[in-house]
Design a protein around this motif. Structure first.
Motif, mmCIF file in Angstrom:
data_model
loop_
_atom_site.group_PDB
_atom_site.id
_atom_site.type_symbol
_atom_site.label_atom_id
_atom_site.label_comp_id
_atom_site.label_asym_id
_atom_site.label_seq_id
_atom_site.Cartn_x
_atom_site.Cartn_y
_atom_site.Cartn_z
ATOM 1 N N MET A 18 -0.247 4.088 -4.517
ATOM 2 C CA MET A 18 -1.296 4.914 -5.119
ATOM 3 C C MET A 18 -1.187 6.361 -4.643
ATOM 4 O O MET A 18 -1.395 7.292 -5.424
ATOM 5 N N GLU A 19 -0.856 6.544 -3.401
ATOM 6 C CA GLU A 19 -0.715 7.904 -2.877
ATOM 7 C C GLU A 19 0.472 8.616 -3.524
ATOM 8 O O GLU A 19 0.376 9.785 -3.894
ATOM 9 N N HIS A 21 1.699 7.996 -6.474
ATOM 10 C CA HIS A 21 1.306 8.269 -7.862
ATOM 11 C C HIS A 21 0.290 9.411 -7.925
ATOM 12 O O HIS A 21 0.333 10.231 -8.836
ATOM 13 N N ARG A 22 -0.586 9.503 -6.951
ATOM 14 C CA ARG A 22 -1.568 10.591 -6.914
ATOM 15 C C ARG A 22 -0.859 11.941 -6.792
ATOM 16 O O ARG A 22 -1.216 12.906 -7.459
ATOM 17 N N VAL A 23 0.169 11.980 -5.963
ATOM 18 C CA VAL A 23 0.887 13.231 -5.735
ATOM 19 C C VAL A 23 1.785 13.589 -6.924
ATOM 20 O O VAL A 23 1.776 14.720 -7.389
ATOM 21 N N PHE A 24 2.548 12.635 -7.436
ATOM 22 C CA PHE A 24 3.529 12.915 -8.483
ATOM 23 C C PHE A 24 3.032 12.648 -9.903
ATOM 24 O O PHE A 24 3.512 13.274 -10.843
ATOM 25 N N GLY A 25 2.124 11.671 -10.068
ATOM 26 C CA GLY A 25 1.743 11.277 -11.419
ATOM 27 C C GLY A 25 2.923 10.639 -12.133
ATOM 28 O O GLY A 25 3.973 10.412 -11.540
ATOM 29 N N ILE A 110 5.290 -2.684 -9.327
ATOM 30 C CA ILE A 110 4.578 -1.408 -9.373
ATOM 31 C C ILE A 110 5.231 -0.537 -10.433
ATOM 32 O O ILE A 110 6.456 -0.381 -10.429
ATOM 33 N N ASN A 111 4.407 0.030 -11.326
ATOM 34 C CA ASN A 111 4.930 0.933 -12.348
ATOM 35 C C ASN A 111 4.286 2.304 -12.210
ATOM 36 O O ASN A 111 3.083 2.454 -12.412
ATOM 37 N N PHE A 112 5.111 3.290 -11.899
ATOM 38 C CA PHE A 112 4.643 4.661 -11.753
ATOM 39 C C PHE A 112 4.620 5.410 -13.083
ATOM 40 O O PHE A 112 4.147 6.534 -13.152
ATOM 41 N N GLY A 113 5.114 4.804 -14.152
ATOM 42 C CA GLY A 113 5.260 5.492 -15.420
ATOM 43 C C GLY A 113 4.012 5.579 -16.275
ATOM 44 O O GLY A 113 4.010 6.245 -17.307
ATOM 45 N N TRP A 119 -0.028 -2.037 -11.092
ATOM 46 C CA TRP A 119 0.574 -2.933 -10.110
ATOM 47 C C TRP A 119 0.065 -4.339 -10.370
ATOM 48 O O TRP A 119 -1.026 -4.543 -10.895
ATOM 49 N N LYS A 120 0.909 -5.294 -10.025
ATOM 50 C CA LYS A 120 0.545 -6.699 -10.203
ATOM 51 C C LYS A 120 1.193 -7.508 -9.093
ATOM 52 O O LYS A 120 2.359 -7.309 -8.758
ATOM 53 N N ARG A 121 0.416 -8.392 -8.540
ATOM 54 C CA ARG A 121 0.867 -9.275 -7.465
ATOM 55 C C ARG A 121 1.376 -10.568 -8.097
ATOM 56 O O ARG A 121 0.770 -11.084 -9.036
#
Length: 131
Positions: A18-19, A21-25, A110-113, A119-121
């Motif tokens: 999450m961090e 993704h928060r920084v880069f998007g 985890i998908n940053f796109g 995210w899924k466990r």
């Protein structure tokens, strides 16, 4: 109700993602997120191996080819990352295959796109079905 395996560890992994993704998007290539996530894991003290080589065999014969997931965290959790518009059955099959090859039970996709981090466990058991 059964307790989730590695609940706290998965929480820490997802928090690190999450961090990033928060920084880069969204919008970067997967390699950018891979490198940034490794840095964030180190900063948070998350134990990991990046791109571990997992041995494969076919009918008892070892293959020269390795299966290489993105991360193995805490020596127990397989983490696969993506940077695509949406995850689907193919990506879910990949995490199940990684769990089977690694002989691990818990995985995180985890998908940053996407606009919001996806995210899924996953839990791999002998009853798990591939999509």
């Amino acid at each position: 109700m059964a307790e989730l395996l590695f609940k706290d560890e998965v929480y820490r992994i997802v928090g690190a993602a999450m961090e990033v993704h928060r920084v880069f998007g969204p919008g970067f290539l997967e390699a950018v997120y891979q490198e940034a996530l490794a840095i964030e894991f180190r900063l948070r003290g998350i134990l990991f191996v990046e791109k571990p080589q997992l041995h494969l065999d076919f009918k008892g014969h070892p293959l020269r080819t390795f299966y290489v997931p993105d991360f193995l965290c805490y020596d127990e959790i397989v983490v696969e990352i993506k940077a695509i518009s949406q995850c689907g059955p193919r990506e879910e099959a990949q995490i199940f295959n990684a769990l089977k090859v690694a002989r691990k039970v818990v995985g995180v996709l985890i998908n940053f796109g996407e606009l919001s981090l996806y995210w899924k466990r996953f839990a791999y058991t002998k009853k798990s079905k591939l999509a």
